[in-house]
Write a protein that holds these residues in place. Structure first.
Motif: not given
Ligand code: SF4
Length: 378
Positions: A32-36, A286-288, A295-296
């Motif tokens: 869920e965090s990844y999708v966000y 990536y999420i953080r 940017t990632a």
């Protein structure tokens, strides 16, 4: 020019024994965090690529196993892509899926959301070989997945297959090809298994527990595949790829033609405006990063024109028709024969490349040593 959009979904049900891709065990909260985070990354690129909102002629959700996400999450990813990029109705929109991670309802949701191509990780027919690969699905699940895909309205289906598996015989491979052709795919990717370091399969082979497939047998499997599928109506259009006429993968052609693509998600690679860059590999990082407005991107490399020309040649040579000579000259203002005269002369003398119909291409003799030919242009 329109770009290809690649979205990396870094989750799987279980790690396969040969896999060195970036994938993590599926975790609902992390997903869920990844999708966000992905939503934030797409919004960033919507406003920060030169030329304004870019058009994308293909969208490819790869992994990992994208279909471990829910149908709603996948539909949301596509919806956000559409709001951040100009994606025409006729764009190729692919989702990779593994049998056992999709049911009819999820596939219907995906089709309705706008996905129009499904790439199924079939790999092999025999259960013992699937166990060697550490794959979790059964042949029955492949059948169900294909039937559900069709019933959900997908009429552009790819199968990924693997040959050269330890213990695999020619008979096994022929049987796999027979069984998958009965399912009438539009496209097939057939990969020679590469045993990557630091994988459980590598350990099994180096310890002597499994015997690697004989190289000559692998080559026989390869040429059998080419004959069998081309006789079955498929076009052999890239070293490892076959398509029914008109069903070549738009997204993959972007890579082989060295056109622009934008990769989103952990570890995704991009090639935009002469720059190659890749994202951080760790999904948590990536999420953080995206949550905190950064940017990632992890590494960026600006390619010189010489590097871009090299890449265009060795990627173009992957296609069976070869590198389009006029397109090369249009793009770089110089003919490939001016830039690489020595290499081309030497490879022609060895019978490894030839020109045909305004293309520079590998000869049949060169295909088994393609990587060595490509290295000449680097
Ligand atoms: S399903 Fe694909 S990405 Fe996932 S572990 Fe297996 S090979 Fe790797």
């Amino acid at each position: 020019m329109a770009i290809g959009l690649y979205i990396h979904v870094p989750f799987c049900l279980k790690k396969c024994s040969y896999c060195d891709f970036i994938s993590y065990p599926y975790d609902a909260a992390l997903a869920e965090s990844y999708v966000y985070a992905l939503e934030k990354e797409m919004a960033f690129y919507a406003g920060n690529l030169s030329g304004g909102q870019r058009a994308a002629k293909s969208v490819y959700l790869g992994g990992g196993t994208p279909t471990v996400l829910s149908g709603d999450q996948l539909a949301k990813i596509l919806r956000i892509s559409r709001s951040c990029f100009n994606i025409p109705d006729n764009a190729e929109i692919t989702v990779e899926c593994n049998p056992g991670t999709v049911d009819r309802e999820k596939l219907e949701k995906l089709r309705k959301a706008g996905f129009n191509r499904v790439s199924i990780g079939v790999q092999a027919y025999q259960q013992n070989l699937m166990s060697v690969l550490g794959r979790v699905h059964s042949w029955q699940e492949v059948l169900t997945c294909v039937r559900n895909s069709r019933e959900a309205g997908f009429n552009n289906i790819n199968f990924d297959l693997i040959f050269g598996i330890p213990g695999q015989t020619m008979r096994d491979w022929k049987e796999t090809l027979d069984r998958v052709l009965e399912l009438s795919p539009q496209h097939m990717s057939t990969y020679n298994l590469k045993i990557e370091p630091d994988t459980p399969l590598h350990r099994d082979v180096t310890s002597g527990y499994l015997l690697p497939c004989d190289e000559e047998l692998e080559l026989d499997m390869y040429w059998y595949t080419v004959d069998y599928l081309t006789n079955g109506g498929f076009m052999h259009y890239e070293i490892s790829n076959f398509a029914l006429p008109g069903r070549e993968a738009v997204h993959n052609l972007i890579y082989w033609r060295n056109e622009e693509y934008l990769g989103l998600g952990p570890a995704a690679h991009s090639m935009v405006e002469g720059c190659r860059f890749n994202n951080v590999k760790s999904v948590e990082t990536y999420i953080r990063r995206l949550q905190s407005g950064e940017t990632a991107v992890d590494e960026t490399l600006s390619l010189s024109q010489a590097e871009q020309m090299s890449e265009s040649v060795f990627l173009g040579l992957r296609m069976i028709e070869g590198l389009d000579l006029e397109a090369f000259e249009r793009r770089f203002g110089r003919s490939v024969f001016q830039v690489f005269s020595e290499q081309i002369r030497a490879l022609q003398a060895l019978g490894l490349i030839e020109t045909a119909e305004r293309h520079l291409k590998l000869t049949k003799k060169a295909i088994p040593v393609a990587n060595e030919v490509f290295a000449e242009f680097i």
